[in-house]
Design an enzyme around this catalytic site. Structure first.
Site, PDB file in Angstrom:
ATOM      1  N   SER A   1       0.837  -1.207   0.000  1.00 62.89           N
ATOM      2  CA  SER A   1       0.000   0.000   0.000  1.00 62.89           C
ATOM      3  C   SER A   1       0.859   1.239   0.000  1.00 62.89           C
ATOM      4  O   SER A   1       1.984   1.251   0.518  1.00 62.89           O
ATOM      5  CB  SER A   1      -0.876   0.012   1.256  1.00 62.89           C
ATOM      6  OG  SER A   1      -1.395   1.315   1.466  1.00 62.89           O
TER       7      SER A   1
ATOM      8  N   TYR B   1      -1.102  -0.482  10.110  1.00 59.30           N
ATOM      9  CA  TYR B   1      -1.194  -1.019   8.746  1.00 59.30           C
ATOM     10  C   TYR B   1       0.040  -0.608   7.934  1.00 59.30           C
ATOM     11  O   TYR B   1       0.646  -1.423   7.234  1.00 59.30           O
ATOM     12  CB  TYR B   1      -2.474  -0.474   8.113  1.00 59.30           C
ATOM     13  CG  TYR B   1      -2.713  -0.800   6.675  1.00 59.30           C
ATOM     14  CD1 TYR B   1      -3.026  -2.091   6.273  1.00 59.30           C
ATOM     15  CD2 TYR B   1      -2.661   0.199   5.687  1.00 59.30           C
ATOM     16  CE1 TYR B   1      -3.286  -2.380   4.936  1.00 59.30           C
ATOM     17  CE2 TYR B   1      -2.915  -0.084   4.360  1.00 59.30           C
ATOM     18  CZ  TYR B   1      -3.228  -1.369   3.988  1.00 59.30           C
ATOM     19  OH  TYR B   1      -3.480  -1.650   2.667  1.00 59.30           O
TER      20      TYR B   1
END
Lengths: 260, 251
Positions: free
Chosen positions: B145, B158
């Site tokens: 990501s 995350y």
């Protein structure tokens, strides 16, 4: 979507300019894009070689190809190149700025003004000028892909290759600048940085240093030097709709040779 | 010269988180490109639905319920893949979760452990187990990501897990490079998926997000397909250890 998977990498109807197209990586890039369906404008300094390569590409792929002699170091000559392409094809969809020079290794201490100017003229100024001329043509259709060929050496720098590696680092920065300036025009701009390929440039280096190629291959994670055709996949990916959400990014194709 | 086809004929791909969103898009695209597909996720029933879609495209499919955060389940899904499909050529570590903590102090041990387990522990174990079966020409694709390189307070756990996934990508590329197994990551920006839709409070927020992306829009789930096929196929035969941005120009 699934019917579209086979069309995702298709370049039919598109017109691609490839500079430095007569030899090595550029030759593979031009024929590879033609193999994916694009019409090709093969550019290099040598008009005769361009015309010959254009004929060969048409013979092997069945795609229209035009050879145009033009020198990337000549700022004022580039508008004529773009006009020639517009006259013949009426559109430009893909520009691959592949032409580059990396002459005799020179240390920073020994570097002359002329040497530095020449390398930056061909490796930076020419590609930037050509992209700047092509972008308005692409903008008419609100779609286009510019691919600037740099080098993995742009990250680590190379002893005695500083003029070349720093010029390519500048080209990568310009790639990000163009991506930002032209995103709203529908134009994507990416860089493609090869590592050790069995290219004309690599063969030139091997003449001066017979172990150069062996050392370069050993420095990759895949422990080998690539053949020129292995650059084609990345170019088709970046040129086509397969990379529709990708812009401003360098793509290092170097067998895992680390950036630094 | 034969130009690359970007096809996966005769290959078997294992895709985690394959039941929806980007995972489903990749499963169907890989099937269209000729691959047989193993669809794995925690929800076996949802996997079966995607497996049926793969079979409708004329390819073999296997649905496997698997929680990648559990070491033994990673081993089991690879073993079943090889036993039932006969081989494994492409591993896509796509399963991921991104729970949002209220603050750094508010990160619970449970949130931390779960986020690291699914986003990092699972891909590491799956890569290790899968590599024993991947042939020369095999490919591992880690779905990372943009948070991994552009972290923010609400993505902190995350982002750290995905930064770990980037490091795993480079380390595994080194270990497996000499065997002809390539390992790359896709740094995903903002995609229009079910989980994205659930995480966005309003259309206005979505518009604001899009305005910060140079290409001026959020990607559709299908836009991961081109990058995934490029990395899975022989078209990227000389590319390994790369972190490829697919983010509309954000990073």
């Amino acid at each position: 979507m699934n019917a579209g998977v086979s069309q995702l990498f298709d370049l039919s109807e598109r017109v691609a300019i490839v500079t430095g197209a007569t030899k090595g990586l550029g030759r593979s890039l031009a024929e590879g894009l033609a193999g994916a369906g694009a019409s090709i404008v093969a550019v290099s300094r040598d008009q005769e070689a361009c015309s010959r390569v254009a004929g060969e590409i048409t013979a092997s792929t069945g795609r229209p190809a035009l050879g145009v002699g033009s020198h990337m170091g000549e700022w004022d000559a580039l508008p004529a190149l773009v006009e020639t392409v517009r006259d013949r094809f009426g559109r430009i969809d893909i520009l691959v700025n592949n032409a580059g020079i990396n002459p005799a290794p020179t240390s920073v201490i020994d570097m002359s003004s002329e040497y530095l100017d020449k390398l930056f003229a061909v490796n930076v100024k020419g590609p930037v000028r050509l992209a700047g001329l092509v972008a308005p043509v692409m903008a008419v259709r609100a779609k286009g892909s510019v691919i600037n060929v740099a080098t993995v050496g742009a990250y680590a720098g190379g002893a005695n290759f500083g003029a070349y590696t720093s010029a390519k680092a500048a080209l990568i920065n310009f790639t990000k600048v163009m991506a930002k300036e032209w995103a709203s025009m529908g134009i994507r701009v990416n860089a493609l940085s090869p590592g050790p390929f069995n290219s004309t440039m690599m063969q030139g280096a091997a003449k001066l240093d017979t172990e150069f190629s062996t050392r370069a291959g050993a420095a990759t994670l895949q422990r080998r030097v690539a053949e020129c055709d292995e650059i084609i996949g990345a170019a088709i990916y970046l040129a086509s709709d397969a990379s529709s959400f990708v812009t401003g990014e360098d793509h290092v194709v170097a067998g895992g040779m680390l950036r630094a | 010269m034969t130009p690359p086809t970007f096809r996966l004929d005769g290959k078997v791909a294992l895709i985690t988180g394959g039941s929806k969103g980007l995972g489903r898009a990749m499963a169907l695209a890989f099937a269209s490109a000729g691959a047989d597909v193993v669809v794995a996720s925690r929800k076996a029933e949802a996997c079966e639905n995607v497996a049926a879609e793969v079979r409708a495209l004329g390819r073999r499919a296997l649905a496997v319920g698997c929680h990648v955060g559990v070491w033994s389940e990673c081993e089991a899904v690879v073993a079943r893949t090889v036993a039932e499909m006969g081989r494994l050529d492409v591993l896509v570590n796509n399963a991921g979760i991104a729970p949002v903590p209220p603050s750094l102090e508010g990160v619970t041990e449970d949130l931390f452990d779960k986020t690291i387990a699914v986003n990092l522990k699972g891909p590491l174990r799956l890569s290790g187990v899968a590599a024993a079966h991947l042939p020369d020409g095999g490919s591992i694709i880690n779905i990372s990501s943009v948070a991994s390189v552009r972290p923010s307070p609400h993505t902190v756990v995350y982002a750290a897990a995905k930064a770990g996934l980037n490091a795993l990508t480079k380390a595994a590329a080194q270990e497996f490079g000499p065997r002809g197994i390539r390992v790359n990551a896709i740094i995903c920006g903002t995609f229009q998926t079910d989980s994205f839709a659930r995480s966005i409070p309003s259309d206005e927020v979505a518009r604001q997000l899009a305005s910060r992306i140079p290409l001026g829009r959020i990607a559709s789930a299908d836009e991961i397909v081109g990058t995934a096929l490029f990395l899975a196929s022989d078209a990227s035969s000389y590319m390994t250890g790369a972190l490829l941005a697919l983010d509309g120009g954000v990073s």
